[in-house]
Scaffold this motif. Structure first.
Motif, PDB file in Angstrom:
ATOM      1  N   UNK A  68      -0.420  -7.695  -4.468  1.00 17.48           N
ATOM      2  CA  UNK A  68      -1.050  -7.532  -3.153  1.00 17.48           C
ATOM      3  C   UNK A  68      -0.413  -8.496  -2.141  1.00 17.48           C
ATOM      4  N   UNK A  69      -0.182  -9.722  -2.584  1.00 14.31           N
ATOM      5  CA  UNK A  69       0.444 -10.685  -1.674  1.00 14.31           C
ATOM      6  C   UNK A  69       1.812 -10.198  -1.201  1.00 14.31           C
ATOM      7  N   UNK A  75       1.424  -7.415   1.412  1.00 17.09           N
ATOM      8  CA  UNK A  75       0.983  -7.932   2.716  1.00 17.09           C
ATOM      9  C   UNK A  75       2.055  -8.748   3.412  1.00 17.09           C
ATOM     10  N   UNK A 131       5.249  -8.849   3.014  1.00 15.71           N
ATOM     11  CA  UNK A 131       6.398  -8.064   3.451  1.00 15.71           C
ATOM     12  C   UNK A 131       6.074  -7.274   4.713  1.00 15.71           C
ATOM     13  N   UNK A 139       3.700  -7.803   6.978  1.00 17.24           N
ATOM     14  CA  UNK A 139       3.549  -8.695   8.139  1.00 17.24           C
ATOM     15  C   UNK A 139       4.925  -8.982   8.747  1.00 17.24           C
ATOM     16  N   UNK A 179       3.834  -5.124  10.874  1.00 19.45           N
ATOM     17  CA  UNK A 179       2.629  -4.329  10.640  1.00 19.45           C
ATOM     18  C   UNK A 179       1.414  -5.184  10.988  1.00 19.45           C
ATOM     19  N   UNK A 180       0.341  -4.516  11.398  1.00 18.19           N
ATOM     20  CA  UNK A 180      -0.932  -5.182  11.667  1.00 18.19           C
ATOM     21  C   UNK A 180      -1.917  -4.806  10.561  1.00 18.19           C
ATOM     22  N   UNK A 181      -2.680  -5.795  10.100  1.00 15.53           N
ATOM     23  CA  UNK A 181      -3.669  -5.521   9.061  1.00 15.53           C
ATOM     24  C   UNK A 181      -4.963  -5.019   9.700  1.00 15.53           C
ATOM     25  N   UNK A 239      -5.527  -3.011   2.596  1.00 12.55           N
ATOM     26  CA  UNK A 239      -5.722  -3.074   1.146  1.00 12.55           C
ATOM     27  C   UNK A 239      -7.222  -3.093   0.931  1.00 12.55           C
ATOM     28  N   UNK A 253      -6.469  -8.098  16.744  1.00 18.36           N
ATOM     29  CA  UNK A 253      -5.369  -8.973  16.305  1.00 18.36           C
ATOM     30  C   UNK A 253      -5.940 -10.363  15.994  1.00 18.36           C
ATOM     31  N   UNK A 306      -7.492 -10.163  12.714  1.00 22.55           N
ATOM     32  CA  UNK A 306      -6.454 -10.248  11.679  1.00 22.55           C
ATOM     33  C   UNK A 306      -6.108 -11.708  11.403  1.00 22.55           C
TER      34      UNK A 306
END
Lengths: 446, 446
Positions: free
Chosen positions: A153-154, A157, A159, A161, A165-167, A217, B147, B150
């Motif tokens: 998962x890390x 995320x 990669x 970022x 990409x925005x979460x 995720x 943002x 985030x």
């Protein structure tokens, strides 16, 4: 008035502090759970379990005047003091000659562990292991599995970022569902009918209109009635969705680069767990990509197998495709592209060159699907038309169609099943082995 | 055979590539959504919206022989080419003199935006904004909110990773619930009764027995029937749980240090969004901590208010406590500790000095609870006894009690409501403003 002003340094130290080496010969204080006690009459080995690994302590009769080693129980937690010695046969290369033991907590009176968690391998059935999950996970190998999962998962995320990409976090209680079908959980929601989200599909597409590239995720829910070794009723989906793509191949390129990055991260930061689990990371510098119809043909020819249904892949065919690309190209991974339109959801973009097929793909890892992805329809009329052809009522999708109506860039994305990815990486044969607390038709606890 | 071998470099570039400065005077290619078009007869300003911000483009009549600016529509997505010029009045200090426009996609025919998203502030009701969320989020201020959100999650995770916490993912479909009460969503689960998790409480405690320190950021579900400005039926809980604590104050110290780290992260990496939203980050180098009963007394005295119920805090009292510590100590935050035992769940550890109170706390931020935490009972007998006193049947909690039975270190933790934290930071008056797609009694869509 009292003020909280940050973390106070603890007197207890960690394994990492010790193996830097400079503590040898000096007294240290540390805590942990009593993993095993081996009483040798003149002395005893007390092995502590910490998050980082095991610590071998030596209890010598008489050295701790007031402590009776017979009173110490496994799975008690303790704080100990002692002198660090180099000892190549001990875990991490050192042992601690105890000078003090303080018992912090004890198991309930007169209980024993229902499962020998201190053994290297738990030789019990999966059923037993799962029923006792709260304690069976204390086994060193079992817990290593979920550290590897953390790393996956890390990697995903970190990669993404770096790729701008925005979460996002999208709702799991929803009014309608993207993937359709019967496998949806229903919920009573203040007198209204609601569902648990089968995927974040509608929402992640929506968010492409806002941030261009997004990921999430999060748990997804599938009310699959069949109990197989590769299905769960709740699993973790690693989703991303990206706008301004020129072709759906960009999505596959992003995934391959992400996996490459993630495996490097595992090598760098999860070396200990890779070793515990004896995992060899597959080469992923290049992944073959083959059309769906071509893959079927190749497998049919090589393994002398009749094509029953030209528009679907049977699990057995997936396995054979995996086998083919392992044998012919030495690759554990293969992208299968251009799935038939009738097997893909209504939002999949058809191939303009042949609308019987879609601009979509699955990624197979050792013969099992771990990813489904593809380009989505972005033009309003095209999406409405495809819905109508499928007998769907666009009125039911007003909120979703809002994004097409008001302009969306060409876009696509994918979803990766985290537990399946872990399962394949670890060569496990049941996805429950790589799920912390699995949910299936018969299992709702622990 | 074709192979996927990583990301190809794109010809289109980003704002960050341009403001490094070296592109001035040269031709660049970029893509984006048409945010606004201002036609000035001789020329037109076309502002593109990208994930990073806005780009001002200048369309001069005649320069693009074959392109009619009248045909370009807002919310179309485009790829443009043009020459970069320094222009201090434009966003990010540059503009692009267009030499080419390719339209990638268009909104549906004859539609207009139902809400003026290109305005700086959307002067519409919250209701309208939420009903049109898929497009209203395209507004620059609206999207900046998420943002920041985030960033809050990144800060939480990054800090805890550095403190040797392990990230876990625990099930959301559960057989029993930790927080009890009526506010739980019920689910039909293959003929069995199941619930949506109100919190990851049982599971995160369980995982302390495995990794010593764990965290999770995930959705939780509360079937609250009342529609208030600070309740949601689904929200994001940032949970951590840590073992081997010597006192419950360690948990507060961890939170204060985490928030300090997170605000520094926001300053460093979300400067743009802080500016857009005009956020001043509060000083959090020290947070006052006051006992529950003392807080009630202080507020009662200063604001001349009678204490109605010595064992509960009314929302109005929370507000006054916030006010008190702002006025007396200049702090937006205050830890309120030692909540009455009867108001805390059965797993809360009572204060041995006075078991009417617990070793627990809330963190108030500008007069609103954003965190609940505390030390948990770790000894089996103590936990069973407290259950029995509360009229609970320990048999119903066999899976949970497995951890106490087989040994747990002293431990505790907390849960932070992400949307509330964001709400307070942004001085918003309704938590729905800081929730991407809020769920409440009447809202299940979009």
């Amino acid at each position: 008035m009292e003020f909280v002003t940050g973390i106070k340094e603890k007197e207890t130290i960690n394994i990492a502090d010790i193996i830097s080496g400079e503590r040898y010969g000096s007294t240290v204080k540390l805590n942990g759970a009593v993993h095993t006690i081996r009483d040798m009459s003149e002395f005893a080995f007390v092995v502590l379990r910490k998050s980082e690994g095991l610590v071998q302590c030596v209890f010598e009769d008489g050295r701790l005047a007031d402590f009776n080693i017979k009173s110490l129980r496994e799975e008690s937690t303790v704080e100990v003091e002692g002198i660090v010695h180099k000892e190549d046969r001990a875990p991490n290369g050192f042992e601690i000659l105890l000078t003090k033991i303080i018992v912090l907590s004890e198991p309930a009176k007169e209980t024993t562990m229902p499962i020998p968690i201190s053994k290297w391998k738990l030789n019990t059935s999966l059923e037993t292991k799962l029923a006792l999950r709260p304690v069976s996970l204390r086994n060193i190998r079992e817990r290593a599995i979920f550290k590897i999962q953390e790393g996956l998962v890390r990697g995903f995320r970190d990669f993404l970022f770096a790729q701008n990409f925005t979460e996002v976090r999208t709702p799991k209680i929803v009014a309608g569902n993207a993937e359709g079908g019967a496998n949806v959980f229903k919920l009573e929601y203040f007198g209204k009918k609601a569902f648990l989200a089968q995927s974040p599909q509608f929402y992640k597409q929506t968010m492409v209109g806002i941030y261009d590239r997004v990921f999430e995720v999060a748990p997804v829910f599938r009310a699959e009635k069949h109990n197989t070794t590769r299905h769960l009723n709740e699993y973790t989906s690693m989703d991303f969705e990206m706008g301004y793509i020129e072709s759906f191949e960009e999505i596959m390129e992003m995934e391959q680069a992400m996996l490459l990055y993630t495996f490097e991260l595992l090598k760098r930061e999860y070396e200990k767990e890779l070793k515990i689990l004896n995992i060899e990371l597959p080469d992923i510098t290049k992944i073959p990509a083959v059309r769906f119809d071509e893959a079927k043909r190749l497998v049919s020819e090589k393994y002398n197998r009749k094509i029953k249904n030209p528009y679907d892949l049977e699990p057995e065919e997936e396995v054979l495709i995996g086998k083919y690309f392992e044998e012919e190209y030495g690759s554990d991974f293969v992208f299968v592209t251009h799935y038939p339109s009738k097997k893909r959801p209504f939002y999949a973009m058809d191939d303009p060159k042949d609308p019987k097929y879609t601009l979509s793909f699955d990624l197979l890892f050792k013969g099992m699907e771990i990813t489904t992805g593809g380009q989505r329809i972005h033009q309003y009329d095209e999406q409405v038309d495809k819905m109508v052809v499928r007998g769907m009522d666009p009125e039911d999708f007003t909120n979703y169609l809002m994004i097409h109506k008001h302009g969306m860039p060409p876009h696509g994305g994918l979803g990766i099943g985290l537990e399946r990815l872990t399962m394949r990486l670890l060569n496990e044969s049941n996805v429950r082995e790589t799920t912390l607390f699995p949910r299936d038709v018969s299992k709702l606890e622990p």
